[in-house]
Design a protein around this motif. Structure first.
Motif, PDB file in Angstrom:
ATOM      1  N   SER A   1       0.789  -1.241   0.000  1.00 34.35           N
ATOM      2  CA  SER A   1       0.000   0.000   0.000  1.00 34.35           C
ATOM      3  C   SER A   1       0.827   1.299   0.000  1.00 34.35           C
ATOM      4  O   SER A   1       0.348   2.308  -0.533  1.00 34.35           O
ATOM      5  CB  SER A   1      -1.000  -0.010   1.159  1.00 34.35           C
ATOM      6  OG  SER A   1      -1.870  -1.104   1.023  1.00 34.35           O
TER       7      SER A   1
ATOM      8  N   GLN B   1       2.740  -9.284  -2.503  1.00 36.81           N
ATOM      9  CA  GLN B   1       1.392  -8.752  -2.718  1.00 36.81           C
ATOM     10  C   GLN B   1       1.359  -8.025  -4.047  1.00 36.81           C
ATOM     11  O   GLN B   1       2.397  -7.707  -4.620  1.00 36.81           O
ATOM     12  CB  GLN B   1       1.043  -7.727  -1.625  1.00 36.81           C
ATOM     13  CG  GLN B   1       0.790  -8.312  -0.254  1.00 36.81           C
ATOM     14  CD  GLN B   1       0.284  -7.254   0.720  1.00 36.81           C
ATOM     15  OE1 GLN B   1       0.560  -6.068   0.577  1.00 36.81           O
ATOM     16  NE2 GLN B   1      -0.459  -7.703   1.719  1.00 36.81           N
TER      17      GLN B   1
ATOM     18  N   ALA C   1      -8.915   1.107  -4.251  1.00 36.88           N
ATOM     19  CA  ALA C   1      -7.629   0.423  -4.098  1.00 36.88           C
ATOM     20  C   ALA C   1      -7.918  -1.022  -3.730  1.00 36.88           C
ATOM     21  O   ALA C   1      -8.962  -1.341  -3.157  1.00 36.88           O
ATOM     22  CB  ALA C   1      -6.803   1.092  -3.004  1.00 36.88           C
TER      23      ALA C   1
ATOM     24  N   PHE D   1      -7.136   2.939   5.505  1.00 34.66           N
ATOM     25  CA  PHE D   1      -6.886   3.731   4.281  1.00 34.66           C
ATOM     26  C   PHE D   1      -7.975   3.590   3.224  1.00 34.66           C
ATOM     27  O   PHE D   1      -7.847   4.131   2.124  1.00 34.66           O
ATOM     28  CB  PHE D   1      -5.514   3.384   3.688  1.00 34.66           C
ATOM     29  CG  PHE D   1      -5.155   1.926   3.792  1.00 34.66           C
ATOM     30  CD1 PHE D   1      -4.566   1.424   4.952  1.00 34.66           C
ATOM     31  CD2 PHE D   1      -5.400   1.059   2.740  1.00 34.66           C
ATOM     32  CE1 PHE D   1      -4.228   0.069   5.054  1.00 34.66           C
ATOM     33  CE2 PHE D   1      -5.056  -0.288   2.840  1.00 34.66           C
ATOM     34  CZ  PHE D   1      -4.478  -0.786   4.004  1.00 34.66           C
TER      35      PHE D   1
ATOM     36  N   CYS E   1      -9.892  -4.558  -0.084  1.00 35.82           N
ATOM     37  CA  CYS E   1     -10.107  -3.495  -1.061  1.00 35.82           C
ATOM     38  C   CYS E   1     -11.039  -2.427  -0.477  1.00 35.82           C
ATOM     39  O   CYS E   1     -11.548  -2.583   0.630  1.00 35.82           O
ATOM     40  CB  CYS E   1     -10.701  -4.062  -2.343  1.00 35.82           C
ATOM     41  SG  CYS E   1     -12.321  -4.818  -2.082  1.00 35.82           S
TER      42      CYS E   1
ATOM     43  N   GLY F   1      -5.728  -4.950  -2.714  1.00 36.72           N
ATOM     44  CA  GLY F   1      -4.478  -5.686  -2.527  1.00 36.72           C
ATOM     45  C   GLY F   1      -4.784  -7.161  -2.678  1.00 36.72           C
ATOM     46  O   GLY F   1      -5.917  -7.597  -2.454  1.00 36.72           O
TER      47      GLY F   1
HETATM   48  N1  PHE Z   1      -2.765  -3.500   2.448  1.00 35.42           N
HETATM   49  C1  PHE Z   1      -3.839  -4.371   2.846  1.00 35.42           C
HETATM   50  C2  PHE Z   1      -3.227  -5.621   3.498  1.00 35.42           C
HETATM   51  O1  PHE Z   1      -2.054  -5.830   3.420  1.00 35.42           O
HETATM   52  C3  PHE Z   1      -4.692  -4.789   1.690  1.00 35.42           C
HETATM   53  C4  PHE Z   1      -5.452  -3.651   1.062  1.00 35.42           C
HETATM   54  C5  PHE Z   1      -4.938  -2.986  -0.015  1.00 35.42           C
HETATM   55  C6  PHE Z   1      -6.714  -3.271   1.556  1.00 35.42           C
HETATM   56  C7  PHE Z   1      -5.625  -1.936  -0.602  1.00 35.42           C
HETATM   57  C8  PHE Z   1      -7.419  -2.254   0.984  1.00 35.42           C
HETATM   58  C9  PHE Z   1      -6.865  -1.588  -0.082  1.00 35.42           C
HETATM   59  O2  PHE Z   1      -3.937  -6.432   4.072  1.00 35.42           O
END
Ligand code: PHE
Length: 343
Positions: free
Chosen positions: A170, A208, A305, A250, A283, A307
């Protein structure tokens, strides 16, 4: 005289001689100074004069017959010796050379290439960010408050008070918002690190892929359509997607998304633990606070967004039972992916 007998053994010995040297030795034994023929000659003088001519003629015939066999056998042996020598030294340049062993992409790299290509075909740009991040990019700019549990020492590898190994992809959202002007669509695959105990589904080093889409009037339906298209491209048109409400600092609203099971296609099996669904990632719509942190006006721009875990996708895609296989680098495991397709 045992003419026939002598001729037969001589012939046998000549034709059994394995090489020209051995053959010559046989010749000497029969035709040489102290050979069989010479000793027969010596017997001549013991015979009566009437018998001598016939006996002498027989000896001559025997001698010629042995000589003839000798010459024939010599020719054959010479021929095979020459061709043997030629094949020993002859380098046939028209023969195909040994095939060098080809290299291959690691299965994680193959799944990254495969998933990336689905998004790049939609117009997403593939970007990357540093593995060593600052607290700001990994947490604060992503609206993760100072007391959030994911900052715990247990989860994060801190290098010093300011630097850490990124715990997710992220932070590349923030770096992309800073660098690229909206509208934008990026994907950011790469390694991430967490202080997890190693077991069949956890590794402190895993991968990721982040996705970020920023435009005007972006809604959850755009996000759902995009991820649904992705899963259908990856697994075939029957693949279904499911959203479950969740929380990430986020994104707002946030969701976790599941795919219909790769194996049973939703009926329920041991892979999906009877549920018919497989968890893919998190997401949501980009939190206005995140846009503000990167000096993007949330009144003008919205975005989504997502992931997803690459290791998990690779396990599912290739039917691999244990994540540790990806990091042990055993050749016998990796060689199985030499012919796998990549995009
Ligand atoms: N970064 C989060 C995780 O590692 C995943 C995510 C990415 C969630 C983008 C929302 C938006 O679990």
């Amino acid at each position: 005289m045992k003419y026939q007998e002598i001729l037969k053994t001589a012939k046998d010995e000549l034709s059994q001689a394995p090489d020209t040297n051995a053959l010559y030795q046989v010749r000497v034994r029969y035709l040489g100074k102290n050979g069989t023929i010479t000793s027969l000659m010596k017997e001549l003088k013991n015979l009566s004069p009437e018998k001598r001519p016939a006996f002498g003629q027989q000896i001559n015939e025997l001698k010629n017959a042995i000589e003839e066999h000798y010459q024939n056998r010599k020719k054959t042996l010479k021929k095979s010796e020459i061709s043997h020598e030629v094949s020993k030294d002859f380098l046939d340049l028209s023969l195909p050379g040994p095939t060098p062993k080809g290299g291959a992409f690691h299965p994680i790299e193959q799944i990254i290439q495969k998933t990336s290509s689905i998004f790049t075909h939609l117009g997403y740009k593939k970007v990357s960010g540093p593995l060593i991040e600052t607290d700001w990019y990994n947490f604060s700019a992503l609206n993760i408050p100072p007391d959030h549990p994911s900052r715990d020492n247990q989860d994060t590898f801190y290098l010093d008070s300011e630097h850490l190994l990124r715990t997710h992809t992220s932070p590349v959202q923030i770096r992309s918002l800073e660098r690229l002007k909206p509208p934008l669509a990026i994907i950011a695959p790469g390694a991430v690190f967490r202080r997890d105990e190693i077991d069949s589904s956890h590794s402190p080093h895993f991968h990721q892929m982040e996705g970020l889409f920023i435009d005007r009037k972006v809604s959850m339906s755009h996000l759902k359509g995009t991820l649904s298209y992705f899963l259908k491209e990856l697994q075939g048109s029957s693949a279904k997607i499911r959203f479950r409400p969740s929380f990430f600092p986020f994104t707002e609203p946030s969701a976790e998304y599941d795919s219909s099971c790769f194996i049973c296609k939703g009926k329920g099996c041991s892979l999906c633990k009877g549920t018919g669904w497989i968890e893919i990632g998190g997401c949501g719509l980009v939190h206005p606070q995140v846009l503000k942190a990167s000096e993007v006006n949330p009144e003008k721009w919205q975005g989504f967004a997502f992931g997803m875990g690459m290791d998990r996708l690779a396990l599912l895609e290739y039917g691999i039972p244990d994540i540790r296989l990806f990091y042990e680098n055993r050749m016998s495991f990796l060689e199985q992916f030499e012919n796998a397709l990549f995009f």
